[in-house]
Scaffold this active site. Structure first.
Site, short mmCIF file in Angstrom:
data_model
loop_
_atom_site.label_atom_id
_atom_site.label_comp_id
_atom_site.label_asym_id
_atom_site.label_seq_id
_atom_site.Cartn_x
_atom_site.Cartn_y
_atom_site.Cartn_z
CB SER A 106 3.62 -2.42 1.31
OG SER A 106 4.48 -3.56 1.31
CE1 TYR A 151 6.04 -0.69 5.49
CE2 TYR A 151 6.01 -2.84 4.43
CZ TYR A 151 6.04 -1.46 4.34
OH TYR A 151 6.07 -0.86 3.10
CE LYS A 208 3.51 1.55 3.87
NZ LYS A 208 3.47 2.96 3.40
#
Length: 324
Positions: A117, A141, A145
């Site tokens: 991402s 998040y 990643k």
């Protein structure tokens, strides 16, 4: 040999599955359906329902199918919610990835394409993001990643894992009317749901240093994204040189205002978005370069903004139809 697509019943994963099938490559799907949909998996494609946190299930899957590689799309992708649920996010995105890599090593499968991402960059202080732009994730998040990328890198050193990670910002559109984005947090579903409910979509900030005063962001069509996943798998299969990471970016971006204008034109619903104050921390423009991916992964912006909106709207309408 087939490729295993984790999260293959989700919005992005399902498009990756169909891109593989279009190239005549067999796939196997594993998905716990926490956000995916079983009906997104085509008939005839082996579907394993369960979590990649379940090492036993993974071992059985690798034993029962002739797998040559993995496209790892499964994950918990809600950046905002991850701030409130960090442990859940790390479990789903870090522990699960480590579990998957461990079983891959046991099974002798040494090729993986990781769906990463652009959240790994945080808020970049540059108008055009490249793979070398400093990484400064601003949510669990984004951190998870980046850790996933590190896990692949370290397994490459330790066990000869061949890998690449694909970073991207906003994925929109649809490649088929029976596939759609059902995320409760993404822009297109939010706008369409607001219109369906008779509410006016909102724009946060109209005084940015951009041509129309609204934020410019990188939006890419999900089918274009899927093709590059298959291309990456092909390079790994062929033993061709491949970069550890690629940005799948438009190089130009579009503004939120442009999106709203296009939505009104495509849907035929005349509306003027409500203008709200800026949200703290929103930069004027974040756009990524896709030059490396264009060189190696058949990356191209094949779809216009109109294509993106129209395909997303048609899939939304199909789902809302009486027999949808």
């Amino acid at each position: 040999m087939a490729w295993l697509v984790t999260g293959g019943a989700g919005y992005i994963g399902a498009h990756v599955v169909r891109a593989f099938l279009a190239e005549g490559i067999d796939v196997v799907v594993i998905d716990d359906l926490s956000s995916g949909h079983a009906e997104f998996v085509p008939d005839g494609v082996p579907f394993v329902r369960g979590s990649i946190l379940d090492a036993g299930l993974l071992r059985r899957t690798f034993a029962e199918h002739d797998l040559g590689g993995v496209v790892h799309v499964a994950g918990y992708k809600y950046a905002g919610v991850s701030v409130r649920r960090p442990l859940h996010t790390y479990e789903q995105n870090v522990t699960a990835t480590a579990t998957l890599l461990g079983v891959m090593e046991e099974a002798g499968v040494n090729r993986i394409v990781f769906s990463s991402s652009a959240a790994v960059y945080g808020t970049p202080h540059t108008d055009l993001v490249t793979e070398a732009t400093p990484k400064n994730p601003e949510s669990p998040y984004g951190e998870s990643k980046l850790i996933g990328e590190w896990l692949l890198r370290d397994q490459g050193v330790a066990a000869g894992l061949r890998h690449t990670s694909l970073r991207y910002f906003n994925v929109v559109g649809s490649g088929a009317t029976d596939l759609r984005d059902t995320s409760p947090h993404n822009l297109f579903p939010l706008v369409f749901d607001a219109l369906a409910a008779g509410r006016t979509p909102r724009i946060f900030g109209d005084d940015y240093a951009t041509p129309d005063g609204t934020c410019v962001r990188d939006y890419i069509h999900v089918s274009d994204l899927a093709i590059s996943h298959v291309a990456a798998a092909g390079r790994l299969d062929a033993g061709e040189p491949i970069e550890p990471v690629y940005n799948l970016g438009s190089g130009e971006g579009v503004s939120v205002g442009e999106i709203m204008t296009t939505v009104a034109a495509v849907t035929g619903i005349d509306f003027t978005p409500t203008r709200e104050p800026r949200r703290p921390g929103d930069p004027d423009r974040i756009v990524a370069s896709g030059e490396l991916a264009a060189r190696d992964l058949r990356w191209s912006m094949r779809h216009s903004l109109d294509d993106m909106v129209r395909s997303a709207w048609e899939s939304q309408q199909a789902a809302s139809a009486p027999n949808g």
